[in-house]
Design a protein around this motif. Structure first.
Motif: not given
Length: 695
Positions: A650, A656, A680
């Motif tokens: 990440q 993502v 998120d």
């Protein structure tokens, strides 16, 4: 069929940027190499607002100078030399340079804010013809009657026909809401050319200024405020040219107050209104005049904890400041996700991009970018709308995510908590949350039924009646029971609660699917050109061989739900038959279990990460494998390895990470990281909705 599109407004203040944003959003779901171009911009030094919005939001990798034809000054030079052909030649050459790098180019016409405004629409038509672009016309409905709008569209059609333009369709924007249906009906009836026509009603929120826009336009210095406060909408402007008592009589929700910088009494009074809770919340304060700010005022601000306000300062006098402010026009900015969600939701509710796209060439890319994956999730969730419960109703990030989801018309949402407190918190954040449901676990008509159901489900534990009631007051238990009873289709929590607190109720009475021995998790890892599935990186510390096989099969089913062809790599520090030891043997045994239980799945293991993902390494280590070098599902042998790897990828690859997505439960319940961002939460809610669709 064309691989480009020109969006041109027939007049000023048509709200063209909303149409551009909506079309770019649609195109980005299907293609990766998209260009954005403007024939004229104001400056080569300061990036054009529309170019900045599109380039930043959609991560375009072109240089600024590649995305425009001429600056206003360059155009003036050509006009003064009576060299109109040079204008169009320069625009065409620069466009062709960009086009060579793209599969599709979206072109936005000029803004009616230059010296050519008198014949600007004709100019845009000529540019569109030179570039070989079909035109999507935008007509303003602002301040017009239905008849005036219909007449304006007829004039537009006549001009396009006369100039022999390829006319894709017309969008009437900013129509009076009560006239929108009438306008659409009349235009459809009169549409002899069978061109696409859509009508977008006026949404005043999109045309109000934000504190960020005001600060940028006035080049003001920021005395107080943060990124969130800069996105507050300004509903009206008041000049504090009276004593404090009368100033307070005139402020309303979202007021910007212009205050001379030496009026300490007014400043202190306005600050107190933010603390008292009995006054409307102003959006900001604009200090005018060339005054040194009071040292005492700074001391007061330093002692305040995150006041919901932005305070700017300019050196101009109050009258000049007011005049400068009146000349600012609202623009969409990439930093304001809430407003972008409003704009996109409004566009999508009234315009069918799919219908418009029938006349242009869109070749769906085999590459799947993070943006494309996220948009596909939104489309799937919207196609069969589900109801998601969010137990952490007072958490700021949850409220902001709920606002975005509601504006994009993706899911129905229930928040848990005291309604008055939630509404008050939302108001302090300048969120309306129109259409949200709120249930207080301590005050509702469901509690008796929920407690009774819980006792029945846990009767082997001999749960006392009062204990069942107490548990149902817990938001995690209440939310999970909503899902169990079918009052919600899924639950998302964990922004402020631990993973155990979030998922324990699901273990108790949602339980696992038949044939699944363990609840596990997976992450969607969205790399630049593909989406991978990582499991298990969040739940099980050290699964045995049978559990590891379950995780692999559950991860494959998750991948299939979201359109990813499952090719499973059972990861280890050794590839093939060479490695020895308990850890490798566990992975080898798990691989055999998967192959025995699901022979239809392409599964390889033990295999090292590099051999699973890199085709050149795979050719050396496992040349005959169907998985090596092209794995889409990566199953880690333990939580330590999985969690560290997903975070490393990440951060180092800029991927993502969407998740964790819990898998194996009878109904969808998903856990958030306590460090999660609003984005998120949005993605996790959408994924939960899609899981609920599958059942």
């Amino acid at each position: 069929m064309s691989k480009n599109l020109y969006i041109a407004a027939s007049e000023a203040e048509a709200g063209k940027s909303v149409v551009v944003l909506g079309m770019m959003d649609f195109l980005s779901r299907h293609m990766t190499r998209i260009g954005f171009f403007r024939p004229i911009v104001r400056s080569s030094e300061e990036m054009d607002n529309h170019v900045r919005l599109i380039a930043k939001r959609y991560k375009l990798k072109f240089k600024y100078e590649e995305m425009y034809g001429l600056t206003s000054l360059e155009m003036i030079d050509h006009l003064q030399n009576s060299d109109n052909d040079a204008i169009h030649t320069t625009i065409l050459n620069k466009y062709k340079h960009l086009e060579a790098k793209c599969d599709f180019v979206l072109v936005e016409g000029s803004d009616f804010k230059t010296h050519i405004s008198g014949y600007e629409f004709d100019f845009n038509l000529r540019v569109a013809n030179n570039l070989g672009c079909p035109i999507l016309g935008v007509v303003s409905g602002f301040g017009k009657s239905a008849t005036e709008v219909v007449d304006a569209v007829k004039v537009l059609n006549d001009v396009l026909s006369r100039e022999k333009c390829a006319h894709l369709g017309t969008i009437v924007n900013r129509a009076k809401p009560l006239d929108a249906l009438t306008i659409k009906t009349r235009l459809d009836r009169d549409n002899s050319g069978h061109k696409q026509v859509f009508v977008i009603p006026e949404l005043s929120e999109l045309h109000k200024l934000t504190m960020r826009q005001i600060g940028d336009a006035l080049n003001a210095s920021c005395v107080y405020g943060n990124e969130t406060h800069l996105n507050y909408i300004v509903n009206d402007v008041k000049v504090a040219a009276m004593n404090l008592e009368h100033v307070l009589d005139h402020i309303t929700e979202g007021t910007l107050v212009i205050v001379p910088g030496d009026r300490l009494d007014v400043l202190m009074g306005l600050i107190l209104t933010l603390i008292s809770g009995k006054f409307p919340k102003v959006s900001g304060i604009l200090l005018s005049g060339d005054f040194l700010l009071s040292r005492q005022f700074f001391r007061v601000l330093e002692g305040m904890d995150d006041l919901p306000i932005s305070i700017f300062k300019v050196n101009s006098d109050t009258f000049t400041t007011v005049m400068d402010l009146s000349n600012i026009r609202s623009v969409l900015m990439p930093e304001n996700e809430q407003r972008l969600a409003t704009a996109l939701g409004h566009f999508e509710a009234h315009v069918s991009s799919e219908q418009l796209a029938k006349e242009i060439t869109i070749s769906r890319s085999k590459t799947v970018t993070p943006l494309m994956f996220e948009y596909e999730l939104f489309e799937r969730a919207r196609s069969n709308r589900k109801h998601i419960v969010l137990p952490e109703g007072l958490e700021e990030r949850i409220l902001r995510a709920a606002d975005i989801l509601l504006k994009r018309n993706v899911v129905d949402i229930t928040l848990l908590g005291n309604e008055e407190e939630i509404r008050k918190k939302a108001a302090s954040l300048r969120l309306k949350l129109d259409g949200v449901f709120i249930i207080d676990p301590y005050d509702n008509d469901l509690i008796h039924d929920y407690a009774k159901t819980y006792r029945e489900l846990r009767k082997h534990k001999d749960v006392a009646k009062q204990a069942a009631f107490d548990l149902m007051h817990d938001v995690s238990y209440f939310g999970t029971m909503m899902v169990y009873k079918g009052h919600a289709d899924g639950m998302v929590s964990g922004a402020i609660h631990t993973t155990q607190h979030t998922i324990r109720p699901a273990f108790e009475f949602i339980k696992t699917k038949p044939g699944v021995s363990i609840v596990s998790s997976s992450f969607f890892m969205c790399l630049e050109d593909r989406v991978l599935v990582y499991g298990d990186c969040a739940v099980n510390p050290n699964p045995d061989a049978g559990q590891l096989a379950d995780i692999a099969i559950s991860s494959a089913e998750t991948a299939e739900q979201f359109g990813i062809e499952p090719r499973i790599a059972m990861l280890s520090y050794s590839t093939g038959k060479s490695g020895k030891g308990m850890d490798v043997d566990k992975v080898r045994e798990a691989t055999e279990i998967v192959r025995r239980r699901r022979p239809d799945l392409k599964t390889e293991g033990p295999i090292q990460y590099d051999a699973a993902i890199d085709a050149s390494v795979a050719r050396t280590k496992m040349p005959d494998s169907e998985v090596a070098g092209k794995a889409t599902i990566f199953i880690f042998p333990d939580l330590n390895t999985g969690n560290n790897t997903y975070k490393a990828v990440q951060r180092s690859a800029g991927a993502v990470a969407i998740g964790p997505v819990l898998q194996g439960l009878n109904k969808p319940v998903n856990d958030l990281s306590r460090g999660c961002l609003v984005k998120d939460i949005v993605n996790t809610v959408v994924i939960t909705a899609i899981q609920a669709q599958v059942g």
